[in-house]
Design an enzyme around this catalytic site. Structure first.
Site, mmCIF file in Angstrom:
data_model
loop_
_atom_site.group_PDB
_atom_site.id
_atom_site.type_symbol
_atom_site.label_atom_id
_atom_site.label_comp_id
_atom_site.label_asym_id
_atom_site.label_seq_id
_atom_site.Cartn_x
_atom_site.Cartn_y
_atom_site.Cartn_z
ATOM 1 N N GLY A 49 0.559 1.439 5.796
ATOM 2 C CA GLY A 49 -0.180 0.248 4.837
ATOM 3 C C GLY A 49 0.037 -0.728 4.283
ATOM 4 O O GLY A 49 -0.302 -1.610 3.820
ATOM 5 N N GLU A 108 6.214 -1.633 0.331
ATOM 6 C CA GLU A 108 5.627 -0.717 0.405
ATOM 7 C C GLU A 108 3.977 -0.688 0.596
ATOM 8 O O GLU A 108 4.074 -1.967 -0.967
ATOM 9 C CB GLU A 108 5.800 0.509 -0.159
ATOM 10 C CG GLU A 108 5.469 1.317 -0.730
ATOM 11 C CD GLU A 108 4.873 2.584 0.552
ATOM 12 O OE1 GLU A 108 4.261 1.914 1.115
ATOM 13 O OE2 GLU A 108 5.183 3.902 -0.023
ATOM 14 N N ASP A 109 3.385 -0.152 0.588
ATOM 15 C CA ASP A 109 1.716 -0.748 0.314
ATOM 16 C C ASP A 109 1.709 -0.198 -1.680
ATOM 17 O O ASP A 109 1.089 -1.400 -2.207
ATOM 18 C CB ASP A 109 0.469 -0.357 0.448
ATOM 19 C CG ASP A 109 0.763 1.353 0.868
ATOM 20 O OD1 ASP A 109 1.746 1.940 0.584
ATOM 21 O OD2 ASP A 109 -0.222 1.568 1.584
ATOM 22 N N ASP A 112 2.444 5.626 -5.596
ATOM 23 C CA ASP A 112 1.445 5.936 -7.192
ATOM 24 C C ASP A 112 2.254 7.230 -7.548
ATOM 25 O O ASP A 112 3.024 6.533 -8.816
ATOM 26 C CB ASP A 112 0.302 6.705 -5.967
ATOM 27 C CG ASP A 112 -1.065 8.254 -6.005
ATOM 28 O OD1 ASP A 112 -0.843 7.803 -7.594
ATOM 29 O OD2 ASP A 112 -1.284 8.241 -5.495
ATOM 30 N N THR A 116 6.342 9.592 -2.176
ATOM 31 C CA THR A 116 6.876 8.963 -0.984
ATOM 32 C C THR A 116 8.143 8.053 -0.760
ATOM 33 O O THR A 116 9.356 8.080 0.480
ATOM 34 C CB THR A 116 6.117 8.068 -0.501
ATOM 35 O OG1 THR A 116 4.478 8.832 -0.416
ATOM 36 C CG2 THR A 116 5.282 7.540 1.053
ATOM 37 N N LYS A 140 1.180 2.377 -9.921
ATOM 38 C CA LYS A 140 -0.186 2.977 -10.858
ATOM 39 C C LYS A 140 1.024 3.809 -11.352
ATOM 40 O O LYS A 140 1.611 5.137 -11.898
ATOM 41 C CB LYS A 140 -0.329 4.352 -9.272
ATOM 42 C CG LYS A 140 -1.676 3.365 -8.834
ATOM 43 C CD LYS A 140 -2.720 4.468 -8.473
ATOM 44 C CE LYS A 140 -3.482 4.518 -7.363
ATOM 45 N NZ LYS A 140 -4.505 5.643 -6.950
ATOM 46 N N PHE A 161 -8.675 4.535 -7.374
ATOM 47 C CA PHE A 161 -8.303 4.250 -5.846
ATOM 48 C C PHE A 161 -9.086 3.085 -5.120
ATOM 49 O O PHE A 161 -9.856 3.164 -5.123
ATOM 50 C CB PHE A 161 -9.113 6.113 -4.784
ATOM 51 C CG PHE A 161 -8.233 5.799 -3.259
ATOM 52 C CD1 PHE A 161 -6.975 6.315 -3.435
ATOM 53 C CD2 PHE A 161 -8.677 5.712 -2.258
ATOM 54 C CE1 PHE A 161 -6.893 7.206 -2.131
ATOM 55 C CE2 PHE A 161 -8.107 5.500 -1.459
ATOM 56 C CZ PHE A 161 -7.338 6.436 -0.610
ATOM 57 N N ARG A 174 -8.639 -1.016 6.420
ATOM 58 C CA ARG A 174 -7.603 -1.597 6.193
ATOM 59 C C ARG A 174 -7.327 -3.279 5.988
ATOM 60 O O ARG A 174 -6.796 -4.040 5.474
ATOM 61 C CB ARG A 174 -6.461 -0.756 6.881
ATOM 62 C CG ARG A 174 -5.921 0.208 7.528
ATOM 63 C CD ARG A 174 -4.902 0.316 8.014
ATOM 64 N NE ARG A 174 -4.414 1.847 8.215
ATOM 65 C CZ ARG A 174 -4.327 2.643 7.249
ATOM 66 N NH1 ARG A 174 -3.645 2.470 6.205
ATOM 67 N NH2 ARG A 174 -4.248 4.451 7.683
#
Ligand code: 5GP
Length: 185
Positions: A49, A108-109, A112, A116, A140, A161, A174
């Protein structure tokens, strides 16, 4: 809120190309200042991502005079084809650099639940870097379950999302040059 038409699908744009470009420029200013005296900066791009965010960010850093950066890549998967976290992460590709004693900036993208990144922090920390910081395009806060310190954050978002600018739904979208809300097809 503007919309972005791709074939028969309309996406609601959350962050336009210009908004993203301007915010990355601001982040790059700060990061370049913070690492100006570091001789051993390794940027770790979390695939898949973050690949677009990371490539724009590192070129912005170069324009700000921060050069001689080592780039590395790490691939993790978490959600499969769902929009809800499975609670597991899988490291598909580990970094190639020896980061012992080096300054590491993870790119990182989106953070959430934080699962991760909290797991990745442990993995990277075990390799004894001098420092670890995190840059994330999105966060988020309403979904947060695992405490994660984001040192450089581009945007905070609601519990939606999102797709585009590297972020996918089931491997698609993407390539969109902006961040949009995914409402289903
Ligand atoms: P976490 O482990 O923090 O719950 O989730 C992090 C990962 O989940 C991100 O790296 C990303 O791959 C995926 N993810 C979380 N939220 C979204 C979202 O809104 N859109 C997309 N495309 N992926 C997301």
């Amino acid at each position: 809120m503007t919309s972005y038409q791709e074939a028969t699908i309309t996406f609601k744009t959350l962050f336009s190309e210009k908004m993203i470009e301007d915010r990355i420029d601001q982040l790059a200013d700060q990061i370049a200042k913070d690492y100006q005296s570091s001789d051993h900066l390794v940027i770790i791009c979390v695939l898949n991502g973050a690949f677009i965010f990371c490539s724009d960010l590192c070129r912005a850093l170069s324009r700000k005079g921060l050069n001689k950066i080592s780039m590395d890549f790490l691939s993790v998967s978490s959600y499969g084809d769902s929009t809800v976290s499975s609670g597991n992460i899988k490291v598909n590709l580990d970094i190639a650099n020896d980061i012992d004693g080096k300054d590491v900036l993870i790119v990182e993208d989106i953070v959430d639940t934080g699962l991760t990144m909290s797991k990745l922090f442990d993995t990277i920390h075990a390799k004894s870097p001098n420092s670890i910081k995190l840059a994330s395009l999105l966060y988020k806060p309403s979904r947060s379950e695992h405490k994660v310190k984001i040192d450089y954050l581009a945007f905070t978002i609601e519990d939606q999302f999102v797709i585009g600018y590297g972020l996918d739904y089931a491997g698609k979208y993407r390539e969109l040059p902006l961040v949009a809300i995914y409402d289903g097809e």
